[in-house]
Design a protein around this motif. Structure first.
Motif, PDB file in Angstrom:
ATOM      1  N   ARG A   1      43.239  53.533  61.367  1.00 14.10           N
ATOM      2  CA  ARG A   1      44.331  52.557  61.308  1.00 14.10           C
ATOM      3  C   ARG A   1      43.893  51.298  60.565  1.00 14.10           C
ATOM      4  N   ALA A   2      42.696  50.812  60.876  1.00 13.76           N
ATOM      5  CA  ALA A   2      42.214  49.593  60.226  1.00 13.76           C
ATOM      6  C   ALA A   2      42.060  49.794  58.727  1.00 13.76           C
ATOM      7  N   THR A   3      41.526  50.957  58.319  1.00  8.62           N
ATOM      8  CA  THR A   3      41.356  51.233  56.892  1.00  8.62           C
ATOM      9  C   THR A   3      42.702  51.234  56.171  1.00  8.62           C
ATOM     10  N   GLY A   4      43.702  51.833  56.800  1.00  6.78           N
ATOM     11  CA  GLY A   4      45.034  51.851  56.205  1.00  6.78           C
ATOM     12  C   GLY A   4      45.603  50.461  56.040  1.00  6.78           C
ATOM     13  N   TYR A   5      45.415  49.607  57.054  1.00  8.82           N
ATOM     14  CA  TYR A   5      45.930  48.239  56.967  1.00  8.82           C
ATOM     15  C   TYR A   5      45.220  47.455  55.857  1.00  8.82           C
ATOM     16  N   LEU A   6      43.904  47.626  55.750  1.00 10.37           N
ATOM     17  CA  LEU A   6      43.149  46.870  54.743  1.00 10.37           C
ATOM     18  C   LEU A   6      43.547  47.269  53.329  1.00 10.37           C
ATOM     19  N   ARG A   7      43.671  48.571  53.091  1.00  8.62           N
ATOM     20  CA  ARG A   7      44.061  49.022  51.753  1.00  8.62           C
ATOM     21  C   ARG A   7      45.500  48.612  51.433  1.00  8.62           C
ATOM     22  N   SER A   8      46.361  48.650  52.434  1.00  7.35           N
ATOM     23  CA  SER A   8      47.743  48.222  52.215  1.00  7.35           C
ATOM     24  C   SER A   8      47.810  46.736  51.878  1.00  7.35           C
ATOM     25  N   ALA A   9      46.986  45.939  52.561  1.00  6.40           N
ATOM     26  CA  ALA A   9      46.968  44.501  52.298  1.00  6.40           C
ATOM     27  C   ALA A   9      46.500  44.206  50.877  1.00  6.40           C
ATOM     28  N   MET A  10      45.449  44.921  50.429  1.00  9.60           N
ATOM     29  CA  MET A  10      44.968  44.736  49.061  1.00  9.60           C
ATOM     30  C   MET A  10      46.048  45.089  48.053  1.00  9.60           C
ATOM     31  N   LEU A  11      46.696  46.231  48.260  1.00  6.31           N
ATOM     32  CA  LEU A  11      47.727  46.686  47.333  1.00  6.31           C
ATOM     33  C   LEU A  11      48.916  45.732  47.315  1.00  6.31           C
ATOM     34  N   ALA A  12      49.313  45.279  48.503  1.00  2.75           N
ATOM     35  CA  ALA A  12      50.436  44.335  48.578  1.00  2.75           C
ATOM     36  C   ALA A  12      50.099  43.031  47.864  1.00  2.75           C
ATOM     37  N   GLY A  13      48.872  42.566  48.020  1.00  2.91           N
ATOM     38  CA  GLY A  13      48.447  41.341  47.351  1.00  2.91           C
ATOM     39  C   GLY A  13      48.461  41.484  45.841  1.00  2.91           C
ATOM     40  N   TYR A  14      47.913  42.592  45.350  1.00  2.00           N
ATOM     41  CA  TYR A  14      47.851  42.777  43.902  1.00  2.00           C
ATOM     42  C   TYR A  14      49.255  42.939  43.315  1.00  2.00           C
ATOM     43  N   THR A  15      50.127  43.696  44.005  1.00  5.04           N
ATOM     44  CA  THR A  15      51.489  43.884  43.522  1.00  5.04           C
ATOM     45  C   THR A  15      52.258  42.567  43.509  1.00  5.04           C
ATOM     46  N   THR A  16      52.102  41.785  44.573  1.00  2.00           N
ATOM     47  CA  THR A  16      52.779  40.488  44.651  1.00  2.00           C
ATOM     48  C   THR A  16      52.313  39.562  43.541  1.00  2.00           C
ATOM     49  N   GLY A  17      50.998  39.503  43.332  1.00  2.00           N
ATOM     50  CA  GLY A  17      50.457  38.631  42.295  1.00  2.00           C
ATOM     51  C   GLY A  17      50.925  39.025  40.906  1.00  2.00           C
ATOM     52  N   ALA A  18      50.857  40.326  40.588  1.00  2.00           N
ATOM     53  CA  ALA A  18      51.274  40.790  39.269  1.00  2.00           C
ATOM     54  C   ALA A  18      52.763  40.545  39.037  1.00  2.00           C
ATOM     55  N   SER A  19      53.579  40.812  40.052  1.00  2.00           N
ATOM     56  CA  SER A  19      55.025  40.597  39.921  1.00  2.00           C
ATOM     57  C   SER A  19      55.358  39.122  39.749  1.00  2.00           C
ATOM     58  N   LEU A  20      54.714  38.280  40.562  1.00  2.00           N
ATOM     59  CA  LEU A  20      54.963  36.841  40.463  1.00  2.00           C
ATOM     60  C   LEU A  20      54.562  36.303  39.103  1.00  2.00           C
ATOM     61  N   GLY A  21      53.412  36.754  38.604  1.00  2.00           N
ATOM     62  CA  GLY A  21      52.975  36.314  37.286  1.00  2.00           C
ATOM     63  C   GLY A  21      53.950  36.691  36.193  1.00  2.00           C
ATOM     64  N   GLN A  22      54.477  37.925  36.267  1.00  2.00           N
ATOM     65  CA  GLN A  22      55.435  38.357  35.254  1.00  2.00           C
ATOM     66  C   GLN A  22      56.716  37.541  35.301  1.00  2.00           C
ATOM     67  N   VAL A  23      57.206  37.258  36.506  1.00  2.00           N
ATOM     68  CA  VAL A  23      58.430  36.463  36.652  1.00  2.00           C
ATOM     69  C   VAL A  23      58.216  35.047  36.120  1.00  2.00           C
ATOM     70  N   LEU A  24      57.084  34.439  36.463  1.00  2.00           N
ATOM     71  CA  LEU A  24      56.817  33.066  36.021  1.00  2.00           C
ATOM     72  C   LEU A  24      56.716  32.962  34.507  1.00  2.00           C
ATOM     73  N   ILE A  25      56.161  33.991  33.865  1.00  2.00           N
ATOM     74  CA  ILE A  25      55.985  33.940  32.414  1.00  2.00           C
ATOM     75  C   ILE A  25      57.268  34.327  31.674  1.00  2.00           C
ATOM     76  N   SER A  26      57.900  35.416  32.105  1.00  2.00           N
ATOM     77  CA  SER A  26      59.065  35.930  31.380  1.00  2.00           C
ATOM     78  C   SER A  26      60.337  35.144  31.678  1.00  2.00           C
ATOM     79  N   VAL A  27      60.513  34.725  32.929  1.00  2.00           N
ATOM     80  CA  VAL A  27      61.751  34.059  33.329  1.00  2.00           C
ATOM     81  C   VAL A  27      61.629  32.540  33.248  1.00  2.00           C
ATOM     82  N   ALA A  28      60.551  32.021  33.850  1.00  2.00           N
ATOM     83  CA  ALA A  28      60.396  30.565  33.908  1.00  2.00           C
ATOM     84  C   ALA A  28      59.644  30.002  32.712  1.00  2.00           C
ATOM     85  N   GLY A  29      58.999  30.857  31.929  1.00  2.00           N
ATOM     86  CA  GLY A  29      58.268  30.383  30.760  1.00  2.00           C
ATOM     87  C   GLY A  29      57.076  29.501  31.087  1.00  2.00           C
TER      88      GLY A  29
END
Length: 484
Positions: free
Chosen positions: A138-166
């Motif tokens: 269970r702990a391993t699943g939570y840790l890997r999910s947290a890493m993936l969620a963090g990377y996805t959030t960061g990449a998505s936010l970066g794209q929005v800030l650059i493409s939409v907000a300039g």
């Protein structure tokens, strides 16, 4: 307040929650998908050739130099200090990116980032030293999910800030600096483990053995050393740290070599596990090369200086697709001991085609699609490989196997970098590099297609033999390693 107290009182939820929180913020790097455009753009003004053939190889060489010493140091220091070091160097990494100009500063940056990546072993190993064994999955699943969620959030936010907000690349890096600073502060909330996997005195080994024999009661017994409170045997712990049988005593350090050797023999005593580990090392070396240099390929096809780029969006999609593919592994009713090696060959062949597609296309969208296919195939197969290895080893042996496989992969990657990328050797252009990476993956897919076809044919001819033993040769051998 009551929920927080209950969380801290649990034997595993508190350290898992804190480490997952750290994993989310440490991997929420908004600027990472846009590193290459930032380096070759007006902020750093470094040429593409210098980035490709000089700066990036320095990270590979430094990572190789740090990995094995950090692996031993991580266990010796009992994980938490190494995670703190990782958080600190992450902060330093983005301080350099934001405020340090010139090639010399970016050279230091590559060495600094090598420390960050080499200390990832602390993140992956820490949790197994502070929670009961029944909570590992269970702990391993939570840790890997947290890493993936963090990377996805960061990449998505970066794209929005650059493409939409300039937003300018500098401010994207400044935002990332703030986020990783939060991650650094979170590391101080982690409880300090009171045991390590390899650096153990005789008394620690006896206590660990007692925990294992007690079964469910061991969970309660482990709470006290994890949370650093109400220790009934605090006097004994002090004696262990100061006496000749202590955690960092000469006797303890001298026994690490034999313990590591015994764990190594147990980890690689199965021929099937050797095959899975071989794919892990070979495929990871190729994956890291593609991952490190894909932004340069994108910039070659569609220069970031004159075009709108979607690096962050592509990385976010890749993470989601790869996660969905990896999640499906747990729901596939397939005899991986028989068909797993053939799956390695087939999906490696798909990855091979994707790399060649990226090398020969002139369309950025086709290149994006090829990268998505490649990364999804790797994430799927890596999940299968980790499952196959971890399910047949004790956690101590798995931690060592993870370190050794990663070290072999990094050694192969270093050899490829030194020959193909480094300016002192061939110093090839980015397109030629990707043709070589595709050829490299073609060899991997051919090897495992042949091996997988052989295994499947033996299973078809002698099903009763494989059903009894799990594979035509040695079966799925469960390595019942002793607790160290």
């Amino acid at each position: 307040m009551g929920c927080w107290t209950k969380l801290k009182a649990s034997g595993w939820a508190y350290p898992t929650a804190i480490l997952s929180l750290y994993g989310f913020f440490a991997n929420c790097r908004v600027a990472e998908p846009f590193l290459t455009p930032y380096l070759i753009g007006p902020h750093k003004n470094i040429s593409e050739e210098v980035v490709t053939n000089y700066l990036f190889p320095i990270w590979t060489y430094s990572y190789l130099a740090f990995l094995f010493p950090v692996f031993l140091l991580t266990d010796f220091l009992r994980y938490k200090p190494v995670i703190i070091i990782q958080g600190l160097f992450l902060v330093t990494n983005y301080v350099l990116l934001c405020f340090a100009p010139g090639v010399p500063a970016m050279t230091v940056l590559q060495v600094n980032y090598a420390v960050v990546t080499s200390t990832e072993v602390g993140y992956f190993s820490y949790i197994y030293s502070v929670i009961p064994i029944e909570n590992y999955q269970r702990a391993t699943g939570y840790l890997r999910s947290a890493m993936l969620a963090g990377y996805t959030t960061g990449a998505s936010l970066g794209q929005v800030l650059i493409s939409v907000a300039g937003v300018d690349y500098f401010y994207i890096n400044a935002l990332t600096l703030g986020i990783v600073s939060v991650a650094f502060l979170i590391t101080f909330w982690l409880p300090m483990p009171q045991r390590s996997m390899f650096f153990k005195g005789k008394r620690d080994a006896a206590v660990g053995s007692q925990f294992q024999q007690e079964g469910p009661l061991g969970e309660n017994r482990l709470e006290d050393p994890v949370m650093d409170k109400d220790r009934a045997d605090s006097g004994k712990e002090e004696m262990e740290h100061n006496g000749s049988a202590g955690w960092c005593s000469r006797e303890n350090v001298a026994t690490v070599g034999p313990v590591l050797w015994q764990s190594f023999r147990e980890s690689y005593s199965s021929r099937n596990l050797i095959y899975w580990s071989l794919w892990w090392a070979l495929a990871t070396a190729g994956y890291m090369q593609v991952f490190n240099y894909i932004q340069l390929m994108w910039d070659h096809i569609k220069p970031s200086a004159t075009s709108t780029i979607y690096n962050g969006g592509v990385e976010a999609v890749c993470c989601l697709v790869g996660a969905a593919a990896a999640f499906s592994v747990g729901h596939l009713k397939l005899n991986w001991a028989v068909w797993g090696e053939l799956a390695l060959g087939l999906f490696s062949a798909a990855a091979t085609g994707a790399v060649f597609l990226m090398a020969f296309t002139s369309s950025i969208w086709v290149c994006y699609a090829g990268y998505a296919v490649f990364k999804s195939c790797y994430m799927l197969l890596f999940t299968i490989t980790v499952f196959q290895i971890a399910s047949n080893l004790s956690m101590e042996c798995y931690a060592l196997t993870f370190g050794i496989n990663t070290f072999v992969a990094l050694t192969l990657q270093t050899i490829i970098t030194a020959i193909v990328v480094d300016e002192t050797a061939l110093g090839l252009d980015i397109v030629t590099q990707f043709i070589i990476y595709g050829s490299y993956y073609a060899v991997i897919s051919l090897l495992f297609l042949i091996r997988g076809t052989y295994t499947a044919c033996i299973h078809q001819c002698y099903p009763e033999h494989t059903d009894a033993k799990g594979s035509p040769e040695s079966g799925v051998e469960v390595i019942a390693a002793q607790r160290l």
